[in-house]
Design a protein around this motif. Structure first.
Motif, PDB file in Angstrom:
ATOM      1  N   TYR A   1     -10.979  -0.145   6.687  1.00  0.00           N
ATOM      2  CA  TYR A   1     -10.247   0.443   5.561  1.00  0.00           C
ATOM      3  C   TYR A   1      -9.154  -0.501   5.062  1.00  0.00           C
ATOM      4  O   TYR A   1      -9.007  -0.716   3.855  1.00  0.00           O
ATOM      5  CB  TYR A   1      -9.636   1.796   5.961  1.00  0.00           C
ATOM      6  CG  TYR A   1      -8.639   2.297   4.939  1.00  0.00           C
ATOM      7  CD1 TYR A   1      -9.077   2.857   3.737  1.00  0.00           C
ATOM      8  CD2 TYR A   1      -7.275   2.175   5.146  1.00  0.00           C
ATOM      9  CE1 TYR A   1      -8.172   3.287   2.778  1.00  0.00           C
ATOM     10  CE2 TYR A   1      -6.362   2.604   4.199  1.00  0.00           C
ATOM     11  CZ  TYR A   1      -6.809   3.161   3.017  1.00  0.00           C
ATOM     12  OH  TYR A   1      -5.907   3.570   2.067  1.00  0.00           O
ATOM     13  N   LEU A   2      -8.369  -1.074   5.984  1.00  0.00           N
ATOM     14  CA  LEU A   2      -7.278  -1.966   5.586  1.00  0.00           C
ATOM     15  C   LEU A   2      -7.786  -3.204   4.854  1.00  0.00           C
ATOM     16  O   LEU A   2      -7.167  -3.655   3.881  1.00  0.00           O
ATOM     17  CB  LEU A   2      -6.436  -2.364   6.804  1.00  0.00           C
ATOM     18  CG  LEU A   2      -5.593  -1.238   7.401  1.00  0.00           C
ATOM     19  CD1 LEU A   2      -5.023  -1.664   8.745  1.00  0.00           C
ATOM     20  CD2 LEU A   2      -4.488  -0.823   6.437  1.00  0.00           C
ATOM     21  N   THR A   3      -8.896  -3.752   5.309  1.00  0.00           N
ATOM     22  CA  THR A   3      -9.494  -4.897   4.625  1.00  0.00           C
ATOM     23  C   THR A   3      -9.853  -4.516   3.192  1.00  0.00           C
ATOM     24  O   THR A   3      -9.508  -5.234   2.236  1.00  0.00           O
ATOM     25  CB  THR A   3     -10.740  -5.394   5.375  1.00  0.00           C
ATOM     26  OG1 THR A   3     -10.334  -5.849   6.676  1.00  0.00           O
ATOM     27  CG2 THR A   3     -11.438  -6.521   4.631  1.00  0.00           C
ATOM     28  N   GLN A   4     -10.509  -3.389   3.023  1.00  0.00           N
ATOM     29  CA  GLN A   4     -10.890  -2.935   1.676  1.00  0.00           C
ATOM     30  C   GLN A   4      -9.665  -2.603   0.841  1.00  0.00           C
ATOM     31  O   GLN A   4      -9.605  -2.945  -0.351  1.00  0.00           O
ATOM     32  CB  GLN A   4     -11.807  -1.709   1.774  1.00  0.00           C
ATOM     33  CG  GLN A   4     -13.143  -2.011   2.392  1.00  0.00           C
ATOM     34  CD  GLN A   4     -13.938  -0.763   2.723  1.00  0.00           C
ATOM     35  OE1 GLN A   4     -13.429   0.351   2.720  1.00  0.00           O
ATOM     36  NE2 GLN A   4     -15.216  -0.954   3.034  1.00  0.00           N
ATOM     37  N   PHE A   5      -8.679  -1.962   1.432  1.00  0.00           N
ATOM     38  CA  PHE A   5      -7.451  -1.577   0.732  1.00  0.00           C
ATOM     39  C   PHE A   5      -6.735  -2.809   0.167  1.00  0.00           C
ATOM     40  O   PHE A   5      -6.407  -2.861  -1.022  1.00  0.00           O
ATOM     41  CB  PHE A   5      -6.543  -0.797   1.695  1.00  0.00           C
ATOM     42  CG  PHE A   5      -5.208  -0.417   1.121  1.00  0.00           C
ATOM     43  CD1 PHE A   5      -5.105   0.601   0.186  1.00  0.00           C
ATOM     44  CD2 PHE A   5      -4.049  -1.058   1.529  1.00  0.00           C
ATOM     45  CE1 PHE A   5      -3.872   0.967  -0.333  1.00  0.00           C
ATOM     46  CE2 PHE A   5      -2.812  -0.706   1.012  1.00  0.00           C
ATOM     47  CZ  PHE A   5      -2.724   0.312   0.077  1.00  0.00           C
ATOM     48  N   TYR A   6      -6.502  -3.798   1.005  1.00  0.00           N
ATOM     49  CA  TYR A   6      -5.790  -4.994   0.556  1.00  0.00           C
ATOM     50  C   TYR A   6      -6.648  -5.879  -0.348  1.00  0.00           C
ATOM     51  O   TYR A   6      -6.127  -6.540  -1.242  1.00  0.00           O
ATOM     52  CB  TYR A   6      -5.187  -5.755   1.744  1.00  0.00           C
ATOM     53  CG  TYR A   6      -3.903  -5.086   2.188  1.00  0.00           C
ATOM     54  CD1 TYR A   6      -2.712  -5.317   1.514  1.00  0.00           C
ATOM     55  CD2 TYR A   6      -3.893  -4.176   3.231  1.00  0.00           C
ATOM     56  CE1 TYR A   6      -1.545  -4.679   1.874  1.00  0.00           C
ATOM     57  CE2 TYR A   6      -2.725  -3.527   3.606  1.00  0.00           C
ATOM     58  CZ  TYR A   6      -1.558  -3.781   2.919  1.00  0.00           C
ATOM     59  OH  TYR A   6      -0.404  -3.131   3.276  1.00  0.00           O
ATOM     60  N   ASP A   7      -7.957  -5.871  -0.145  1.00  0.00           N
ATOM     61  CA  ASP A   7      -8.842  -6.592  -1.062  1.00  0.00           C
ATOM     62  C   ASP A   7      -8.794  -5.987  -2.466  1.00  0.00           C
ATOM     63  O   ASP A   7      -8.809  -6.715  -3.463  1.00  0.00           O
ATOM     64  CB  ASP A   7     -10.285  -6.590  -0.551  1.00  0.00           C
ATOM     65  CG  ASP A   7     -10.521  -7.588   0.567  1.00  0.00           C
ATOM     66  OD1 ASP A   7      -9.645  -8.437   0.824  1.00  0.00           O
ATOM     67  OD2 ASP A   7     -11.596  -7.498   1.205  1.00  0.00           O
ATOM     68  N   LYS A   8      -8.728  -4.653  -2.552  1.00  0.00           N
ATOM     69  CA  LYS A   8      -8.642  -3.994  -3.861  1.00  0.00           C
ATOM     70  C   LYS A   8      -7.342  -4.360  -4.575  1.00  0.00           C
ATOM     71  O   LYS A   8      -7.345  -4.636  -5.777  1.00  0.00           O
ATOM     72  CB  LYS A   8      -8.739  -2.472  -3.730  1.00  0.00           C
ATOM     73  CG  LYS A   8     -10.125  -1.972  -3.478  1.00  0.00           C
ATOM     74  CD  LYS A   8     -10.129  -0.448  -3.379  1.00  0.00           C
ATOM     75  CE  LYS A   8     -11.466   0.069  -2.928  1.00  0.00           C
ATOM     76  NZ  LYS A   8     -11.441   1.521  -2.682  1.00  0.00           N
ATOM     77  N   ILE A   9      -6.260  -4.356  -3.848  1.00  0.00           N
ATOM     78  CA  ILE A   9      -4.966  -4.719  -4.456  1.00  0.00           C
ATOM     79  C   ILE A   9      -5.009  -6.164  -4.934  1.00  0.00           C
ATOM     80  O   ILE A   9      -4.646  -6.459  -6.071  1.00  0.00           O
ATOM     81  CB  ILE A   9      -3.804  -4.497  -3.462  1.00  0.00           C
ATOM     82  CG1 ILE A   9      -3.650  -3.006  -3.168  1.00  0.00           C
ATOM     83  CG2 ILE A   9      -2.504  -5.080  -4.026  1.00  0.00           C
ATOM     84  CD1 ILE A   9      -2.685  -2.701  -2.031  1.00  0.00           C
ATOM     85  N   ALA A  10      -5.458  -7.064  -4.079  1.00  0.00           N
ATOM     86  CA  ALA A  10      -5.534  -8.485  -4.448  1.00  0.00           C
ATOM     87  C   ALA A  10      -6.502  -8.692  -5.606  1.00  0.00           C
ATOM     88  O   ALA A  10      -6.264  -9.529  -6.481  1.00  0.00           O
ATOM     89  CB  ALA A  10      -5.953  -9.319  -3.240  1.00  0.00           C
ATOM     90  N   GLY A  11      -7.591  -7.935  -5.631  1.00  0.00           N
ATOM     91  CA  GLY A  11      -8.574  -8.058  -6.701  1.00  0.00           C
ATOM     92  C   GLY A  11      -8.075  -7.539  -8.030  1.00  0.00           C
ATOM     93  O   GLY A  11      -8.522  -7.984  -9.090  1.00  0.00           O
ATOM     94  N   GLU A  12      -7.160  -6.596  -7.989  1.00  0.00           N
ATOM     95  CA  GLU A  12      -6.584  -6.046  -9.229  1.00  0.00           C
ATOM     96  C   GLU A  12      -5.729  -7.095  -9.927  1.00  0.00           C
ATOM     97  O   GLU A  12      -5.889  -7.331 -11.110  1.00  0.00           O
ATOM     98  CB  GLU A  12      -5.755  -4.799  -8.914  1.00  0.00           C
ATOM     99  CG  GLU A  12      -5.113  -4.154 -10.108  1.00  0.00           C
ATOM    100  CD  GLU A  12      -6.083  -3.461 -11.045  1.00  0.00           C
ATOM    101  OE1 GLU A  12      -5.682  -3.204 -12.196  1.00  0.00           O
ATOM    102  OE2 GLU A  12      -7.227  -3.186 -10.643  1.00  0.00           O
ATOM    103  N   SER A  13      -4.807  -7.709  -9.178  1.00  0.00           N
ATOM    104  CA  SER A  13      -3.998  -8.782  -9.765  1.00  0.00           C
ATOM    105  C   SER A  13      -3.107  -9.410  -8.694  1.00  0.00           C
ATOM    106  O   SER A  13      -2.651  -8.706  -7.785  1.00  0.00           O
ATOM    107  CB  SER A  13      -3.134  -8.282 -10.918  1.00  0.00           C
ATOM    108  OG  SER A  13      -2.001  -7.576 -10.445  1.00  0.00           O
TER     109      SER A  13
END
Length: 172
Positions: free
Chosen positions: A86-98
């Protein structure tokens, strides 16, 4: 109205100072900051503070949908904060947003870390910074990553805790 409720609920008067510090730190680094960036900085934890039901009722005129969507992206599921997938996906989403949104998350964590010498912190919060946030920050903001990593390790040391607790008149 919503920020006031979040800031002064549960006797946590220092919350307002937290969002002001985070916002100021963040906009100082951004190439440009307008209304939406300031609103996002000030309201970055609003969903967590007032609850999803009330958060979704905030009208567009009070908080633009674009800001609300970013706040939702920044809101961790506390029931899953120890789940590595979950944490990997969570932080990947934030980084992927901007990159700027990742930087806001870093400024939030940095400000939170400043109080850690005075609390008995659950180690998972530091592990999240060191294992999930810092690796994503490093290629984008190496100086911020280095500072956040160094600060996190510093505030967790027993020597630092003893020093700051003594300054506050707290017994070890």
């Amino acid at each position: 109205r919503y920020l006031e409720k979040a800031a002064f609920s549960g006797g946590r008067f220092n919350y307002l100072a937290h969002v002001i510090r985070v916002t100021d730190s963040w906009i100082q680094v951004l190439p440009r900051a307008g209304y939406e960036e300031v609103a996002l900085g000030l309201a970055h934890n609003l969903n967590e503070k007032i609850g999803l039901e009330e958060f979704t009722r905030i009208e567009e005129r009070d908080l633009p949908s674009s800001v609300k969507n970013q706040i939702l992206l920044l809101t961790i599921d506390r029931n899953r904060e120890r789940d590595g997938v979950y944490l990997t996906q969570f932080y990947d989403k934030i980084a992927g947003e901007s990159p700027e949104l990742l930087l806001l998350k870093a400024m939030d964590k940095l400000d939170n870390a400043l109080c850690w010498p005075l609390c008995d912190l659950d180690r998972c919060h530091a592990d999240i910074i060191l294992n999930y946030l810092c690796p994503r920050l490093q290629p984008l903001y190496p100086a911020v990553e280095d500072y956040l990593r160094t600060l996190t390790l510093y505030v967790l040391s027993d020597k630092t805790k003893a020093k700051f607790r003594a300054l506050e008149g707290m017994t070890p």
